[in-house]
Design an enzyme around this catalytic site. Structure first.
Site, mmCIF file in Angstrom:
data_model
loop_
_atom_site.group_PDB
_atom_site.id
_atom_site.type_symbol
_atom_site.label_atom_id
_atom_site.label_comp_id
_atom_site.label_asym_id
_atom_site.label_seq_id
_atom_site.Cartn_x
_atom_site.Cartn_y
_atom_site.Cartn_z
ATOM 1 N N ASP A 247 21.500 33.258 -17.767
ATOM 2 C CA ASP A 247 20.771 33.491 -15.881
ATOM 3 C C ASP A 247 22.325 33.398 -15.420
ATOM 4 O O ASP A 247 23.486 32.925 -15.924
ATOM 5 C CB ASP A 247 19.952 32.000 -15.917
ATOM 6 C CG ASP A 247 18.724 32.680 -16.316
ATOM 7 O OD1 ASP A 247 18.279 33.785 -15.674
ATOM 8 O OD2 ASP A 247 18.361 31.848 -16.453
ATOM 9 N N LYS A 269 19.774 34.196 -11.627
ATOM 10 C CA LYS A 269 18.980 33.563 -11.074
ATOM 11 C C LYS A 269 19.533 32.278 -9.840
ATOM 12 O O LYS A 269 20.210 32.077 -10.513
ATOM 13 C CB LYS A 269 17.828 33.185 -11.361
ATOM 14 C CG LYS A 269 16.938 33.910 -11.926
ATOM 15 C CD LYS A 269 15.502 33.056 -12.499
ATOM 16 C CE LYS A 269 14.935 34.094 -13.442
ATOM 17 N NZ LYS A 269 13.958 33.497 -13.989
ATOM 18 N N MET A 382 18.029 21.655 -7.412
ATOM 19 C CA MET A 382 18.002 22.948 -6.134
ATOM 20 C C MET A 382 17.182 22.399 -4.850
ATOM 21 O O MET A 382 16.946 23.424 -4.289
ATOM 22 C CB MET A 382 17.113 23.944 -6.330
ATOM 23 C CG MET A 382 17.157 24.433 -8.291
ATOM 24 S SD MET A 382 16.012 25.355 -8.667
ATOM 25 C CE MET A 382 14.748 24.428 -9.093
#
Length: 468
Positions: A247, A269, A382
């Site tokens: 990632d 991502k 996030m």
């Protein structure tokens, strides 16, 4: 190279130790593991030497060294503490060709003792020719961490199977490939993980079908960013991989640990921006494994904490591919430690809540399920882009506007950045963080951080952090 490294078999052979102090006792501990018949000459032996004599593990002679003590000895260690006596023992032993080691006397020794990593029957010996024993010990410590504890069992496993393979496979090249698959691949992984029965069954199946390469997938947590926080199992997976799908959030310093000739495939991502769709990632993992490759799926933090690891596991299992899961230190644990924020504390937090600022497929944060206030710490992944909505939702759920909050960007890395303040100010504090992944921590334990009250603290990663 001034010395020839050799392994001397001492099983049922005579070995002599002259001296009774700590140095002599250390040599005794080492020799007892070789199966040697040990004699110790010491007027004042240590308690451990005395105990070994009582149980007849050794012959203890409470007297001074004599010339005829050398007779029939395969090896001699001297640690009397008397330089003249040690020199005399060395001279006498070398006169009759008996290998002799004088503790802390390399110039008097006919051989030097290396630092040893013991995974019997696998032995690693490290020497510096007497120039830097402390460096040899340091290297030994590194090998101790890197080599699997069950490596010796793997060696015995290979020894057990080499004769059936030799009888079944006549072609030397094919036989070598079979042994390579047993020693370094999914079958070895089963044995090193403690599943001896499955390893034997897989070896029997391989022998029955021939040397057919079989791939595997390892789902590996890369941790929060500091490469020293990688687990030993993760390092081994990266060293063994044929191809690594990683990632975007995996730190470059982690990628440097991948085997140099392994293929690297970015499937980045970041905040709902997926360069490769999730379904396609799973398809690529399965295709590479079916091609006989050892595949690593490398994910930041821990793959099972907001990392979609569960979805990839389901796909790999459904395809019948051998699977290994290697947990990593999650962002919550790594960032909190780096910011010196205890996630639990008897006075402030008896529970830890892990939450995400994004829903499935990157949908915006929803007020549903917002943790209520209480004796807890909340770690939000996030959540930076959703800081205003998170603030409103937490306050609406009952959290006080002056609840302490911390934002940790690039946690555990050299460029990490920490800001702290009140919940009501979270949107403003978020403006300080734009360059990297940022974890939010909400709760009273934030006040215990040494960064509490700082709005822009360029914090260095504490060197004491280490993976267990």
């Amino acid at each position: 190279m001034h010395s020839l490294p050799i392994f001397l078999s001492l099983n049922q052979r005579e070995a002599l130790i002259v001296g009774g102090g700590e140095a002599a006792t250390q040599k005794l501990r080492l020799l007892k593991r070789t199966g040697a018949r040990i004699t110790v000459i010491a007027k004042n032996p240590s308690a451990e030497i005395e105990a070994a004599a009582v149980t007849d593990e050794i012959l203890l002679l409470r007297r001074a060294f004599r010339l005829d003590d050398i007779r029939n000895q395969a090896v001699i260690f001297a640690a009397t503490g008397d330089e003249a006596e040690d020199a005399e023992i060395s001279r006498r032993a070398q006169d009759v060709g008996v290998p002799v080691n004088i503790v802390d006397g390399p110039d008097l020794s006919s051989f030097l003792m290396p630092a040893i990593v013991d995974r019997d029957p696998v032995l690693v010996a490290i020497g510096t020719g007497g120039a830097a024993p402390i460096l040899a010990r340091r290297l030994r410590e590194q090998f101790e961490r890197l080599l699997p504890a069950r490596l010796g069992l793997l060696a015995r496993f290979l020894d057990k199977w080499k004769h059936p393979i030799r009888g079944r496979v006549s072609d030397p090249a094919t036989r070598r490939r079979v042994m390579e698959q047993l020693s370094d691949g999914p079958i070895a992984d089963l044995l090193l993980a403690g599943d001896d029965t499955a390893a034997d069954a897989a070896a029997a199946h391989l022998l029955a079908e021939g040397a057919v390469e079989r791939g595997s997938v390892a789902l590996v947590g890369a941790g929060p960013g500091d490469p020293e926080l990688l687990t030993l199992k993760a390092l081994r997976a990266l060293s063994d991989a044929d191809v690594v799908f990683y990632d975007e959030l995996v730190a470059p310093a982690i990628l440097d640990r991948i085997r140099r000739d392994a293929e690297r495939v970015p499937v980045g991502k970041r905040r709902a921006q997926h360069s490769v769709p999730q379904a396609e990632i799973a398809e690529r993992l399965i295709a590479a494994a079916r091609a006989g490759k050892r595949v690593v799926r490398l994910k930041g933090g821990d793959p099972f904490i907001f990392g979609r690891g569960g979805e990839e596991v389901q796909a790999v299992r459904a395809a019948g591919i051998a699977l290994t899961i290697v947990p990593g230190i999650s962002a919550a644990l790594g960032c909190a430690a780096s910011a010196e924020i205890p996630l639990t504390h008897r006075d402030h937090a008896s529970a830890l809540v892990l939450a995400t600022g994004h829903g499935q497929d990157g949908t915006p944060f929803s007020n549903a399920g917002v943790p209520a206030p209480g004796h807890k710490t909340i770690a939000i992944y996030m959540g930076l882009a959703q800081a205003p909505r998170l603030t409103d939702a937490l306050i609406a759920a009952g959290h006080a506007t002056d609840t302490p909050v911390a934002l940790i960007e690039n946690g555990t890395r050299p460029d990490q950045k920490i800001t702290t303040g009140r919940l009501a100010d979270l949107p403003r504090l978020a403006l300080h963080h734009t360059a990297g992944p940022t974890l939010l921590i909400v709760g009273e334990t934030v006040r215990l951080s040494r960064y509490w009250g700082e709005t822009d603290a360029p914090a260095e990663t504490p060197s004491a952090l280490a993976a267990e």
